[in-house]
Write a protein that holds these residues in place. Structure first.
Motif, mmCIF file in Angstrom:
data_model
loop_
_atom_site.group_PDB
_atom_site.id
_atom_site.type_symbol
_atom_site.label_atom_id
_atom_site.label_comp_id
_atom_site.label_asym_id
_atom_site.label_seq_id
_atom_site.Cartn_x
_atom_site.Cartn_y
_atom_site.Cartn_z
ATOM 1 N N GLN A 71 -22.457 4.561 1.733
ATOM 2 C CA GLN A 71 -23.493 4.061 0.831
ATOM 3 C C GLN A 71 -22.929 4.410 -1.219
ATOM 4 O O GLN A 71 -23.440 3.304 -1.442
ATOM 5 C CB GLN A 71 -24.768 5.277 0.717
ATOM 6 N N GLU A 72 -22.297 5.569 -0.797
ATOM 7 C CA GLU A 72 -21.091 5.341 -2.841
ATOM 8 C C GLU A 72 -19.940 4.124 -1.981
ATOM 9 O O GLU A 72 -18.847 4.854 -1.093
ATOM 10 C CB GLU A 72 -20.668 6.792 -2.928
ATOM 11 N N LEU A 73 -20.123 3.380 -3.430
ATOM 12 C CA LEU A 73 -18.582 3.161 -2.648
ATOM 13 C C LEU A 73 -17.393 3.653 -2.524
ATOM 14 O O LEU A 73 -17.705 4.006 -4.306
ATOM 15 C CB LEU A 73 -18.836 1.517 -3.390
ATOM 16 N N SER A 74 -16.782 3.224 -2.038
ATOM 17 C CA SER A 74 -14.538 3.727 -3.103
ATOM 18 C C SER A 74 -13.891 2.609 -3.099
ATOM 19 O O SER A 74 -12.657 2.678 -2.471
ATOM 20 C CB SER A 74 -14.938 4.565 -2.197
ATOM 21 N N PRO A 75 -14.022 1.827 -3.865
ATOM 22 C CA PRO A 75 -12.779 0.824 -4.076
ATOM 23 C C PRO A 75 -11.810 1.019 -5.219
ATOM 24 O O PRO A 75 -11.746 2.211 -5.890
ATOM 25 C CB PRO A 75 -13.822 -0.748 -4.136
ATOM 26 N N VAL A 76 -10.142 0.798 -4.871
ATOM 27 C CA VAL A 76 -9.144 0.926 -5.627
ATOM 28 C C VAL A 76 -9.262 -0.055 -6.770
ATOM 29 O O VAL A 76 -9.229 -1.170 -6.910
ATOM 30 C CB VAL A 76 -8.354 1.122 -5.114
ATOM 31 N N PRO A 77 -9.845 -0.097 -8.543
ATOM 32 C CA PRO A 77 -10.514 -0.913 -9.210
ATOM 33 C C PRO A 77 -9.233 -1.532 -9.479
ATOM 34 O O PRO A 77 -9.194 -2.276 -9.549
ATOM 35 C CB PRO A 77 -10.823 0.100 -10.266
ATOM 36 N N PHE A 78 -7.720 -1.210 -9.090
ATOM 37 C CA PHE A 78 -7.385 -1.574 -9.973
ATOM 38 C C PHE A 78 -6.092 -2.625 -8.870
ATOM 39 O O PHE A 78 -5.149 -2.964 -9.558
ATOM 40 C CB PHE A 78 -5.897 -1.374 -10.925
ATOM 41 N N MET A 79 -7.398 -2.824 -7.515
ATOM 42 C CA MET A 79 -6.198 -3.832 -6.393
ATOM 43 C C MET A 79 -7.057 -4.991 -5.859
ATOM 44 O O MET A 79 -8.532 -4.381 -6.452
ATOM 45 C CB MET A 79 -5.926 -2.707 -5.171
ATOM 46 N N THR A 80 -6.399 -5.762 -5.322
ATOM 47 C CA THR A 80 -7.415 -6.723 -5.164
ATOM 48 C C THR A 80 -8.102 -6.499 -3.981
ATOM 49 O O THR A 80 -7.966 -5.232 -3.562
ATOM 50 C CB THR A 80 -6.295 -8.289 -4.821
ATOM 51 N N ILE A 81 -9.175 -7.786 -3.932
ATOM 52 C CA ILE A 81 -9.924 -7.231 -3.102
ATOM 53 C C ILE A 81 -9.233 -8.034 -1.658
ATOM 54 O O ILE A 81 -9.494 -6.688 -0.670
ATOM 55 C CB ILE A 81 -10.605 -8.704 -3.057
ATOM 56 N N SER A 82 -7.804 -7.902 -1.008
ATOM 57 C CA SER A 82 -7.104 -7.978 -0.212
ATOM 58 C C SER A 82 -6.694 -6.758 0.367
ATOM 59 O O SER A 82 -5.980 -6.610 0.773
ATOM 60 C CB SER A 82 -6.472 -9.278 0.684
ATOM 61 N N GLU A 83 -5.929 -6.981 -0.454
ATOM 62 C CA GLU A 83 -5.424 -5.357 -1.107
ATOM 63 C C GLU A 83 -6.296 -4.588 -0.544
ATOM 64 O O GLU A 83 -6.187 -2.951 -0.165
ATOM 65 C CB GLU A 83 -4.857 -4.372 -1.874
ATOM 66 N N ASN A 84 -7.582 -4.095 -1.052
ATOM 67 C CA ASN A 84 -8.812 -3.055 -0.718
ATOM 68 C C ASN A 84 -8.838 -3.192 1.220
ATOM 69 O O ASN A 84 -9.343 -2.051 1.519
ATOM 70 C CB ASN A 84 -9.805 -2.882 -1.516
ATOM 71 N N ILE A 85 -9.458 -4.238 1.300
ATOM 72 C CA ILE A 85 -9.823 -4.313 2.519
ATOM 73 C C ILE A 85 -8.622 -4.032 3.687
ATOM 74 O O ILE A 85 -9.137 -3.451 4.623
ATOM 75 C CB ILE A 85 -9.873 -5.814 3.065
ATOM 76 N N PHE A 86 -7.314 -4.700 3.131
ATOM 77 C CA PHE A 86 -6.407 -4.305 4.369
ATOM 78 C C PHE A 86 -5.893 -3.017 3.875
ATOM 79 O O PHE A 86 -4.916 -2.385 4.277
ATOM 80 C CB PHE A 86 -4.764 -5.036 4.450
ATOM 81 N N LEU A 87 -6.776 -2.407 3.152
ATOM 82 C CA LEU A 87 -6.296 -0.566 2.661
ATOM 83 C C LEU A 87 -5.763 0.368 3.808
ATOM 84 O O LEU A 87 -6.454 0.439 4.865
ATOM 85 C CB LEU A 87 -6.628 -0.310 1.596
ATOM 86 N N GLY A 88 -4.427 0.722 3.870
ATOM 87 C CA GLY A 88 -4.280 1.624 5.090
ATOM 88 C C GLY A 88 -3.420 0.932 6.398
ATOM 89 O O GLY A 88 -3.526 1.262 7.088
ATOM 90 N N ARG A 89 -4.006 -0.071 6.391
ATOM 91 C CA ARG A 89 -3.217 -1.261 7.555
ATOM 92 C C ARG A 89 -2.637 -2.676 6.729
ATOM 93 O O ARG A 89 -3.083 -3.605 7.233
ATOM 94 C CB ARG A 89 -4.261 -1.659 8.292
ATOM 95 N N GLU A 90 -2.041 -2.126 6.442
ATOM 96 C CA GLU A 90 -1.012 -4.038 5.370
ATOM 97 C C GLU A 90 -0.315 -4.685 6.541
ATOM 98 O O GLU A 90 -0.269 -4.004 7.192
ATOM 99 C CB GLU A 90 -0.563 -3.453 4.149
ATOM 100 N N SER A 91 -0.713 -5.709 5.926
ATOM 101 C CA SER A 91 0.471 -6.767 6.755
ATOM 102 C C SER A 91 2.119 -6.646 6.356
ATOM 103 O O SER A 91 1.436 -6.346 5.460
ATOM 104 C CB SER A 91 -0.252 -8.052 6.801
#
Lengths: 497, 325
Positions: free
Chosen positions: A89-109
């Motif tokens: 419910q509470e969003l926790s984006p990393v604001p100064f990273m891109t959409i793709s960096e956020n989606i793959f946070l912790g499992r980067e290609s």
């Protein structure tokens, strides 16, 4: 036996210190369906989900079967590995990273097994994902530049990107518009077609009926029942949610109701609440009911001068007042017992005595110097009066139980000798004994001619304590009910909007 | 027989609990005492009154700064500018202390006011602009150094009226004047922090700034006052330094801010705010002073002294974290 269920949770209990949050509840989710969880705040929905994704351990004795096999989940990573993801419910984006960096946070290609991040591949995969969900956003955009609705959509995309077989959505529509809700539902139906199961938590009735296949209802940490959506309508659902007997006794005392002490006219704060008007009289307890996020706390914070109002007027004793800082509010004999004890209430490193004295220091000082005898005796008296259990006044408040901390905070405000007392969830997270003491105290204060405004998300508390109940939904007042007309069903209807 | 052993056990537990409380409160003092005992065994010169006075004289300037820094850290802030402000104040005070110009008090008060002004500016930036104290005072650190160099044209300012030497070099009843100054500052700071409304607000703001707001505390005003008070004491330290060096040295005071922060930190002032005492800071400053002095007496190289000091600072904080758990 291959089960038709993807998830079977049974006999799940969870005890927090002093509170039994879940009592042997069950939840069975059929494969490829949307299963909604309903219940009031604190019914146990979120706790159950936190157990499922490994944030909280359950008490022993329960069992979780995933795809027919018993599983133990110790962490979110375990859950993700099995194919369970959650949109919080509470969003926790990393604001100064891109959409793709956020989606793959912790499992980067990466390039092979090296530690060089392959941005190109991540962006490409994100683009595919967003296209597939028909979300038109550039993967290279920074999260901070997205609207809340788009941030929410990215979170949804992230949850889907794990290729989970079970996705939990906790209030996914609380921040998005009608159009995006439609879009989300389309995505959900697409997922269903692929055999993905969804656990859907929402307070919005129309959505629940539109999207669900099955609905499970919880109340006060107990499992009430699971129904197919066709077997239910709004009334039935509400009565299952609130259908407890009001057996809890509240020490409501008769108080002489007098003149209007505080009146709010057309209060608005952009993005939080609008057009809020109400009044509270001497000797009255005015309840504020509603679901979490309805804007009740925000209204009180603005009245108390913590945040600025955009519009509206406040009258005390019929005179217009200008409150720009809590010290002005205290000057007008107001007190605010805040919702979050740790965040805005206790001074954890300080003693019980200093915690009681801090809002009324002028009483104990002469030209700035503290009169040690006065501060010690008065605070000790206040602490005894409220039955605070502490070995000494020098004890640090962080070593006290939640209930005793709360009593210390009440003592703090009583030392300021208020006429208008605003209490926000005054009994949340405290034990039954302390709860009853606080209820008794609030009634006594009303009887002594104070005006009490009580925000509470617990229906029995609101109904049992209040002379009138104002109900809010989504930043607006949806109704006001008198004590003798207030039923759980009526208030819940207004709260749902 | 059996009941006796239970009573004994209970007494034992009570004793343990009391010891625990005592250790929590006075651990730092205990460490200090142990250090003193070890050093006095290793070096007979250590406990001589002359040497002890020497230790106090050496720590006096840092300790006076550390008193103000204690207030700042308790509010949850930090002050990196003390060393440069000391230099700025030293040159200003020195220029006001030429013979036959103004009464001596001008130099003292003038220096302190310059210090207070720098603090007031830092505090205002921290509160009104909501800039982290680390950055605001980093800026002040650089600006004050530049101002000291400009004011003095980069050269030491000398030629004092002889009585100016008395501030750091004089004796009253056989005890060096800086010790009286330190004692006075300590007492005043302790009273301010423990026995006034202002002091309670300092703890409250550092303990929980949100709750302080809800409780009607005007944090902006209190925090600006805290930085101003710290600046005032830094100014006093600058005057003391000019007197000790017999010159206003624009390049003096480098690293003093870190020594002051170290003293407070060793003394148990928590950088997360809301925790700390003047007593602790004094003991922290004494530990540093005794360590420097003792290691000198034992002929430990200055290079090794650095390593030992660094380890002790971090060790003190680790210990503090443990006991607060």
């Amino acid at each position: 036996m291959t089960s038709e269920f993807i998830l079977e949770m049974s006999q799940i209990s969870k005890t927090f210190p002093g509170v039994k949050a879940l009592q042997e509840v069950q939840l069975n989710v059929r494969k490829g369906t949307v299963h909604s969880l309903m219940g009031e705040n604190g019914a146990g929905k979120s706790t159950l989900m936190k157990i499922l994704i490994g944030i909280h351990p359950a008490d022993s004795g329960g069992q979780i079967l995933f795809k027919g096999n018993p599983v133990t989940i110790h962490s979110t990573n375990d859950a993700l590995g099995m194919g369970i993801s959650m949109i919080h419910q509470e969003l926790s984006p990393v604001p100064f990273m891109t959409i793709s960096e956020n989606i793959f946070l912790g499992r980067e290609s990466t390039y092979g097994k090296s530690f060089w991040v392959n941005d190109k591949e991540m962006n490409q995969r994100t683009e595919e994902l967003l296209n597939q969900l028909e979300i038109s956003l550039d993967p290279k955009m920074l999260m901070k530049d997205l609207s809340i609705a788009n941030t929410q959509m990215v979170e949804i995309a992230k949850a889907i990107s794990y290729n989970s077989e079970l996705i939990i959505m906790d209030e996914p529509t609380s921040a998005i518009t009608e159009k995006e809700v439609k879009h989300l539902f389309k995505i959900i139906r697409g997922l269903k077609d692929k055999g993905v199961s969804i656990i859907y938590i929402s307070h919005k009735m129309d959505e629940i009926f539109k999207i669900s296949d099955d609905i499970t209802i919880f109340r006060d940490g107990q499992y009430i029942g699971t129904k197919h959506v066709d077997e239910l309508d709004t009334n039935k659902l509400i009565s299952m949610m609130v259908g407890r007997e009001l057996k809890e006794m509240f020490p409501k005392e008769h108080a002489e109701i007098g003149d209007i002490l505080l009146e709010a006219k057309n209060l608005s704060r952009k993005g939080f609440f609008s057009n809020i008007s109400f009044n509270v009289r001497k000797g009255e307890i005015l309840g504020f009911a509603g679901l979490m996020g309805a804007g009740r706390t925000e209204v009180m914070e603005s009245i108390f001068g913590i945040t600025k109002l955009d519009e509206g007027e406040i009258f005390i004793h019929g005179n217009k007042v200008n409150i720009r800082h809590p010290k002005d509010a205290i000057g007008h004999k107001m007190a605010l017992l805040t919702e979050d004890r740790k965040l805005t209430g206790c001074f954890l490193p300080l003693s019980v005595r200093d915690n009681i004295a801090i809002a009324s220091m002028d009483k104990y000082t002469t030209s700035g110097f503290i009169n040690p005898k006065k501060i010690n005796t008065e605070c000790a008296e206040a602490s005894i009066k409220l039955n605070v259990k502490t070995p000494s006044m020098e004890q640090l408040i962080k070593n006290l139980s939640g209930g005793n901390q709360q009593k210390v905070l009440v003592a703090r405000w009583l030392q300021t000798d208020p006429e208008i007392l605003i209490v926000d969830e005054p009994t949340r997270g405290i034990d039954v004994g302390a709860k009853a003491e606080i209820h008794r105290l609030l009634c006594q204060l009303a009887k002594a001619g104070k005006a009490v405004i009580m925000i509470s998300s617990e229906l029995p508390e609101v109904l049992g304590m209040s002379d009138r109940v104002v109900v809010m939904h989504n930043g607006k007042i949806t109704g006001e009910v008198k004590r003798d007309e207030a039923t759980q069903e009526r208030v819940m209807e207004l709260a749902i909007g | 027989m059996k009941s006796e052993s239970i009573v004994e056990k209970k007494n034992n537990e009570q004793f343990k609990a009391m010891l625990n409380i005592f250790m929590k409160k006075y651990a730092i003092l205990l460490i200090f005492i142990v250090m003193v005992i070890i050093l006095s065994i290793l070096s007979p010169a250590f406990l001589r009154p002359r040497n002890i006075m020497n230790v106090f004289r050496q720590i006096s300037i840092i300790a006076v700064i550390a008193m103000g820094v204690t207030f700042i850290i308790i509010t949850g802030g930090i002050d990196l500018s003390s060393g440069s402000v000391v230099a700025l104040v030293a040159v200003v005070a020195a220029s006001l202390a030429h013979p036959n110009q103004f009464p001596l008090i001008f130099a003292i008060i003038g220096g302190m006011l310059v210090g207070a002004l720098t603090g007031c500016i830092s505090g205002t930036i921290v509160t009104k602009q909501k800039i982290p104290a680390f950055i605001a005072t980093l800026g002040m650190m650089i600006v004050a150094r530049g101002a000291a160099l400009i004011y003095s044209d980069g050269r030491p300012i000398t030629n004092f009226t002889p009585s100016f030497d008395f501030i750091s070099g004089g004796y009253i009843f056989g005890i060096p004047t800086p010790i009286y100054i330190l004692a006075l500052v300590t007492v005043v700071s302790h009273i301010l922090l423990k026995h006034t409304k202002f002091g309670k607000y300092v703890y409250a703001i550092g303990g929980n700034s949100n709750a302080a707001l809800v409780s009607g505390i005007n944090s902006t005003r209190v925090v600006i006052m805290v930085y101003t008070y710290a600046g005032l004491l830094t100014g006093l330290a600058g005057v003391m330094l000019a007197s000790r060096l017999s010159a206003g040295q624009p390049t003096a005071g480098v690293g003093y801010e870190l020594d002051a922060i170290a003293a407070a930190t060793i003394g148990g002032v928590s950088h997360s705010g809301g925790i700390g005492t003047i007593f602790g800071t004094i003991v922290g400053a004494l530990i540093i002073g005794v360590l420097n002095n003792g290691l000198d007496l034992l002929n430990v190289s200055a290079y090794w002294q650095q390593i030992i000091k660094g380890v002790i600072i971090v060790g003190a904080v680790i210990m503090d974290k443990r006991k607060n758990r």
